[in-house]
Scaffold this motif. Structure first.
Motif, PDB file in Angstrom:
ATOM      1  N   PHE A 158       0.799  -1.222   0.000  1.00  0.00           N
ATOM      2  CA  PHE A 158       0.000   0.000   0.000  1.00  0.00           C
ATOM      3  C   PHE A 158       0.832   1.273   0.000  1.00  0.00           C
ATOM      4  O   PHE A 158       0.287   2.371  -0.074  1.00  0.00           O
ATOM      5  N   LEU A 159       2.144   1.154   0.098  1.00  0.00           N
ATOM      6  CA  LEU A 159       3.022   2.309   0.325  1.00  0.00           C
ATOM      7  C   LEU A 159       3.056   3.278  -0.857  1.00  0.00           C
ATOM      8  O   LEU A 159       3.318   2.891  -1.988  1.00  0.00           O
ATOM      9  N   LEU A 160       2.788   4.544  -0.558  1.00  0.00           N
ATOM     10  CA  LEU A 160       3.047   5.636  -1.495  1.00  0.00           C
ATOM     11  C   LEU A 160       4.416   6.165  -1.089  1.00  0.00           C
ATOM     12  O   LEU A 160       4.575   6.693   0.020  1.00  0.00           O
ATOM     13  N   PRO A 161       5.435   6.016  -1.946  1.00  0.00           N
ATOM     14  CA  PRO A 161       6.803   6.351  -1.534  1.00  0.00           C
ATOM     15  C   PRO A 161       7.007   7.838  -1.263  1.00  0.00           C
ATOM     16  O   PRO A 161       6.313   8.692  -1.807  1.00  0.00           O
ATOM     17  N   LYS A 162       7.990   8.122  -0.449  1.00  0.00           N
ATOM     18  CA  LYS A 162       8.313   9.481  -0.015  1.00  0.00           C
ATOM     19  C   LYS A 162       8.419  10.451  -1.187  1.00  0.00           C
ATOM     20  O   LYS A 162       7.948  11.587  -1.093  1.00  0.00           O
ATOM     21  N   ARG A 163       8.994  10.022  -2.277  1.00  0.00           N
ATOM     22  CA  ARG A 163       9.184  10.921  -3.423  1.00  0.00           C
ATOM     23  C   ARG A 163       7.850  11.420  -3.989  1.00  0.00           C
ATOM     24  O   ARG A 163       7.808  12.438  -4.672  1.00  0.00           O
ATOM     25  N   ASP A 164       6.758  10.714  -3.705  1.00  0.00           N
ATOM     26  CA  ASP A 164       5.437  11.087  -4.208  1.00  0.00           C
ATOM     27  C   ASP A 164       4.555  11.742  -3.146  1.00  0.00           C
ATOM     28  O   ASP A 164       3.362  11.949  -3.377  1.00  0.00           O
ATOM     29  N   VAL A 165       5.134  12.033  -1.986  1.00  0.00           N
ATOM     30  CA  VAL A 165       4.381  12.598  -0.868  1.00  0.00           C
ATOM     31  C   VAL A 165       4.820  14.033  -0.625  1.00  0.00           C
ATOM     32  O   VAL A 165       6.020  14.325  -0.592  1.00  0.00           O
ATOM     33  N   VAL A 166       3.854  14.929  -0.469  1.00  0.00           N
ATOM     34  CA  VAL A 166       4.172  16.304  -0.087  1.00  0.00           C
ATOM     35  C   VAL A 166       4.499  16.291   1.395  1.00  0.00           C
ATOM     36  O   VAL A 166       3.687  15.845   2.212  1.00  0.00           O
ATOM     37  N   CYS A 167       5.698  16.752   1.733  1.00  0.00           N
ATOM     38  CA  CYS A 167       6.142  16.794   3.124  1.00  0.00           C
ATOM     39  C   CYS A 167       6.619  18.202   3.453  1.00  0.00           C
ATOM     40  O   CYS A 167       7.017  18.957   2.567  1.00  0.00           O
ATOM     41  N   LEU A 168       6.572  18.527   4.724  1.00  0.00           N
ATOM     42  CA  LEU A 168       7.023  19.829   5.204  1.00  0.00           C
ATOM     43  C   LEU A 168       8.087  19.618   6.274  1.00  0.00           C
ATOM     44  O   LEU A 168       8.240  18.505   6.787  1.00  0.00           O
ATOM     45  N   THR A 169       8.805  20.684   6.600  1.00  0.00           N
ATOM     46  CA  THR A 169       9.774  20.651   7.690  1.00  0.00           C
ATOM     47  C   THR A 169       9.352  21.674   8.739  1.00  0.00           C
ATOM     48  O   THR A 169       8.530  22.550   8.455  1.00  0.00           O
ATOM     49  N   PRO A 170       9.914  21.609   9.930  1.00  0.00           N
ATOM     50  CA  PRO A 170       9.574  22.597  10.962  1.00  0.00           C
ATOM     51  C   PRO A 170       9.899  24.029  10.537  1.00  0.00           C
ATOM     52  O   PRO A 170       9.295  24.977  11.030  1.00  0.00           O
ATOM     53  N   ASP A 171      10.821  24.204   9.595  1.00  0.00           N
ATOM     54  CA  ASP A 171      11.195  25.535   9.120  1.00  0.00           C
ATOM     55  C   ASP A 171      10.249  26.089   8.051  1.00  0.00           C
ATOM     56  O   ASP A 171      10.356  27.263   7.690  1.00  0.00           O
ATOM     57  N   THR A 172       9.346  25.271   7.553  1.00  0.00           N
ATOM     58  CA  THR A 172       8.379  25.739   6.560  1.00  0.00           C
ATOM     59  C   THR A 172       7.533  26.847   7.181  1.00  0.00           C
ATOM     60  O   THR A 172       7.090  26.722   8.325  1.00  0.00           O
ATOM     61  N   THR A 173       7.314  27.908   6.443  1.00  0.00           N
ATOM     62  CA  THR A 173       6.518  29.007   7.000  1.00  0.00           C
ATOM     63  C   THR A 173       5.035  28.640   6.995  1.00  0.00           C
ATOM     64  O   THR A 173       4.602  27.752   6.249  1.00  0.00           O
ATOM     65  N   LEU A 174       4.279  29.343   7.820  1.00  0.00           N
ATOM     66  CA  LEU A 174       2.835  29.115   7.854  1.00  0.00           C
ATOM     67  C   LEU A 174       2.220  29.420   6.496  1.00  0.00           C
ATOM     68  O   LEU A 174       1.323  28.708   6.040  1.00  0.00           O
ATOM     69  N   ARG A 175       2.689  30.467   5.853  1.00  0.00           N
ATOM     70  CA  ARG A 175       2.152  30.823   4.535  1.00  0.00           C
ATOM     71  C   ARG A 175       2.425  29.705   3.527  1.00  0.00           C
ATOM     72  O   ARG A 175       1.534  29.309   2.776  1.00  0.00           O
ATOM     73  N   GLN A 176       3.653  29.197   3.493  1.00  0.00           N
ATOM     74  CA  GLN A 176       3.981  28.095   2.581  1.00  0.00           C
ATOM     75  C   GLN A 176       3.107  26.876   2.872  1.00  0.00           C
ATOM     76  O   GLN A 176       2.634  26.202   1.955  1.00  0.00           O
ATOM     77  N   THR A 177       2.906  26.604   4.155  1.00  0.00           N
ATOM     78  CA  THR A 177       2.085  25.462   4.553  1.00  0.00           C
ATOM     79  C   THR A 177       0.659  25.617   4.039  1.00  0.00           C
ATOM     80  O   THR A 177       0.104  24.699   3.419  1.00  0.00           O
ATOM     81  N   LEU A 178       0.067  26.768   4.295  1.00  0.00           N
ATOM     82  CA  LEU A 178      -1.306  27.014   3.849  1.00  0.00           C
ATOM     83  C   LEU A 178      -1.423  26.933   2.331  1.00  0.00           C
ATOM     84  O   LEU A 178      -2.372  26.346   1.798  1.00  0.00           O
ATOM     85  N   GLU A 179      -0.459  27.501   1.639  1.00  0.00           N
ATOM     86  CA  GLU A 179      -0.506  27.484   0.176  1.00  0.00           C
ATOM     87  C   GLU A 179      -0.359  26.072  -0.385  1.00  0.00           C
ATOM     88  O   GLU A 179      -1.050  25.692  -1.318  1.00  0.00           O
ATOM     89  N   LYS A 180       0.551  25.284   0.201  1.00  0.00           N
ATOM     90  CA  LYS A 180       0.709  23.897  -0.265  1.00  0.00           C
ATOM     91  C   LYS A 180      -0.536  23.074   0.014  1.00  0.00           C
ATOM     92  O   LYS A 180      -0.979  22.297  -0.829  1.00  0.00           O
ATOM     93  N   MET A 181      -1.085  23.224   1.206  1.00  0.00           N
ATOM     94  CA  MET A 181      -2.282  22.455   1.547  1.00  0.00           C
ATOM     95  C   MET A 181      -3.445  22.844   0.637  1.00  0.00           C
ATOM     96  O   MET A 181      -4.197  21.980   0.180  1.00  0.00           O
ATOM     97  N   GLU A 182      -3.582  24.125   0.347  1.00  0.00           N
ATOM     98  CA  GLU A 182      -4.651  24.568  -0.548  1.00  0.00           C
ATOM     99  C   GLU A 182      -4.417  24.046  -1.962  1.00  0.00           C
ATOM    100  O   GLU A 182      -5.333  23.514  -2.596  1.00  0.00           O
TER     101      GLU A 182
END
Length: 140
Positions: free
Chosen positions: A6-30
């Motif tokens: 069932f694994l969707l590999p890491k290369r195909d997953v959108v991931c964030l880091t603790p340094d990601t800004t809130l704006r970047q996070t919101l924009e990626k999620m949207e």
């Protein structure tokens, strides 16, 4: 059944880091229409999952943060309300099923706790539905 099926590999997953800004996070999620995204350390270890709810409650409790200044704040400031559990790649289907009941996806880590991908709830449900329907006699 091995959960690697069932694994969707890491290369195909959108991931964030603790340094990601809130704006970047919101924009990626949207942009991707995601309600939750895995957060990884710089070394690739799984830290948790950020959800829309985490962001909403953080913004509600920090009214000085607006979309215009959200680029000045990082995910490291946002507390995670739920501790989404990860499974190891050698976990059992029972372990996976327990987690997909309450998580949209389950993070999968290797034997050194490095993130290697996710298993989506929808994939597990599809698999279970096929098993059930295969054993159900056809109705006329």
């Amino acid at each position: 059944m091995n959960i690697a099926f069932f694994l969707l590999p890491k290369r195909d997953v959108v991931c964030l880091t603790p340094d990601t800004t809130l704006r970047q996070t919101l924009e990626k999620m949207e942009h991707h229409r995601f309600t939750s995204v895995p957060v990884l350390n710089e070394d690739g270890s799984y830290l948790g999952t950020i959800t829309e709810g985490d962001l909403l409650w953080f913004l509600k409790n920090n009214i000085q943060i607006t979309f215009e200044n959200a680029h000045r704040h990082s995910l490291s400031e946002v507390p995670l309300r739920l501790q989404h559990q990860a499974v190891r790649i050698d976990a059992t289907m029972e372990d996976l099923l327990k987690l997909v009941q309450t998580q949209n996806f389950v993070a999968v880590v290797d034997d050194t706790d490095r993130f290697i991908g996710i298993v989506r709830r929808s994939e597990v449900i599809d698999y279970c539905a096929k098993l059930i329907l295969k054993d159900t006699p056809a109705r006329i």
